[in-house]
Enzyme design. Structure first.
Site, PDB file in Angstrom:
ATOM      1  NE  ARG A 172      21.811   7.850  -4.029  1.00  0.00           N
ATOM      2  CZ  ARG A 172      20.944   8.694  -4.564  1.00  0.00           C
ATOM      3  NH1 ARG A 172      21.349   9.920  -4.928  1.00  0.00           N
ATOM      4  NH2 ARG A 172      19.677   8.361  -4.739  1.00  0.00           N
ATOM      5  CE  LYS A 196      22.031   5.053  -6.433  1.00  0.00           C
ATOM      6  NZ  LYS A 196      21.274   3.903  -5.892  1.00  0.00           N
ATOM      7  CG  HIS A 266      23.894   4.322   2.456  1.00  0.00           C
ATOM      8  ND1 HIS A 266      24.141   5.152   1.379  1.00  0.00           N
ATOM      9  CD2 HIS A 266      22.636   3.845   2.263  1.00  0.00           C
ATOM     10  CE1 HIS A 266      23.088   5.163   0.573  1.00  0.00           C
ATOM     11  NE2 HIS A 266      22.161   4.386   1.093  1.00  0.00           N
ATOM     12  NE  ARG A 269      20.852   8.095   0.386  1.00  0.00           N
ATOM     13  CZ  ARG A 269      20.347   9.035  -0.432  1.00  0.00           C
ATOM     14  NH1 ARG A 269      20.784  10.278  -0.336  1.00  0.00           N
ATOM     15  NH2 ARG A 269      19.424   8.733  -1.323  1.00  0.00           N
ATOM     16  CG  HIS A 292      14.756   8.009  -2.450  1.00  0.00           C
ATOM     17  ND1 HIS A 292      14.313   7.788  -1.159  1.00  0.00           N
ATOM     18  CD2 HIS A 292      16.041   7.577  -2.481  1.00  0.00           C
ATOM     19  CE1 HIS A 292      15.284   7.247  -0.453  1.00  0.00           C
ATOM     20  NE2 HIS A 292      16.340   7.106  -1.228  1.00  0.00           N
ATOM     21  CE1 TYR A 301      16.311   5.719   5.583  1.00  0.00           C
ATOM     22  CE2 TYR A 301      15.292   6.387   3.517  1.00  0.00           C
ATOM     23  CZ  TYR A 301      16.390   5.912   4.214  1.00  0.00           C
ATOM     24  OH  TYR A 301      17.562   5.642   3.559  1.00  0.00           O
TER      25      TYR A 301
END
Length: 320
Positions: A172, A196, A266, A269, A292, A301
């Site tokens: 990120r 995150k 992004h 990414r 994730h 994806y």
């Protein structure tokens, strides 16, 4: 008949619920003026937002007039018919969902004002919007982007190292610009990330990205350094870069590379994940690399890869 709102004239000039002065009854116009005024005064919405709300409501009121129905005399079936008409006429699901959102707000206000005893939108489900597929650039476009920075300059060499690491590790942008020198180990070929939720993950760094990082650390970074800083990627002032600064850099390099897709950090990414899946990477591995928490997020994806295959088939197969 609903009485005209006493303070309707105090509305800003841009809030014109009458629009093109179609033949809506005066009581409908008065009702919409009351609603518009309440949204302006009580909720503090912008005049542009209120104008958009009233435009949607006038469209619905005009639809109701076809069968001599009124805004205060509708049921769930009327709203469903209107949404279906919008889709039939070519409106997107997102546009129909926005119209329903406006109707929900309007009829909630009507209940509050005692104009209705029940909300006709209560049992109406929003149209399914689906999840938009992220835009992904091709491997050749990524290669052109990576080669765009002028590496004979310190900032160009820094940008090349950042792009290589971004694409090579799927970071990120906040993770990239927040890196410190101690988080990267080019000898072991790993980068330590706190993503995150302050979750830690170790990501392998490929030989190419490691090589560009070493070149940046040995020549470009010392020339950019001002005093002491642990930040890995420095600006020309010797400070850490902002998200906006790197966004502008990647956009400029994309233009220089002749890439038409509107780039953002992004984008790389997305390209990292999609290209891995295109080359048969395990979805669980991609999930771990991206950080994730749910596999469902990563599965988007696989759809991107499938869409790419469909596009290639249409473009190159004689029966496509």
């Amino acid at each position: 008949m609903v009485k005209p709102y006493a303070n309707a004239k105090t509305l800003p000039a841009r809030v014109k619920v009458s629009g093109k002065r179609t033949s809506l009854p005066e009581d409908v116009n008065a009702l919409l003026l009351r609603f518009a005024d309440s949204q302006l005064v009580e909720r503090g919405l912008s005049t542009n937002t209120i104008s958009a709300y009233c435009s949607d409501l006038r469209a619905f009121a005009t639809f109701l007039l076809e069968d001599k129905r009124t805004l205060l005399g509708v049921g769930r079936a009327d709203i469903m018919d209107y949404l279906a008409r919008r889709v039939t006429d070519g409106s997107s699901s997102r546009s129909a969902a926005r119209s329903l959102s406006v109707l929900r707000r309007f009829y909630a206000w009507c209940l509050q004002q005692g104009l209705l005893t029940e909300n006709p939108t209560a049992l109406v489900r929003s149209p399914s919007l689906g999840r938009p597929l992220p835009k992904v650039i091709t491997e050749s476009e990524v290669q052109a982007l990576l080669q765009a920075p002028v590496v004979s300059e310190a900032l160009g060499l820094r940008d090349r190292a950042m792009l290589e690491l971004l694409y090579g590790c799927g970071l990120r942008v906040s993770e990239l610009i927040g890196l410190t020198v101690t988080q990267v180990n080019t000898r072991q070929g790993v980068v330590r990330i706190w993503g995150k939720g302050n979750k830690e993950r170790l990501i392998p760094v490929g030989d190419v990205a490691s090589d560009w990082l070493d070149r940046y650390l040995s020549s470009a970074r010392p020339s950019l350094l001002r005093g002491n800083s642990e930040v890995l990627f420095l600006s020309n002032r010797g400070q850490g870069m902002t998200r906006q600064a790197f966004w502008h850099r990647i956009r400029a390099h994309g233009l220089a590379a002749g890439i038409r897709t509107r780039l953002s950090p992004h984008t790389l990414r997305h390209a990292f994940a999609t290209h891995l899946i295109n080359h048969d990477a395990d979805l669980r591995v991609v999930q771990l690399l991206l950080g994730h928490s749910s596999l469902t997020t990563t599965q988007i994806y696989t759809h991107v890869a499938q869409e790419r295959l469909k596009t290639l088939h249409r473009e190159h197969h004689p029966r496509g």
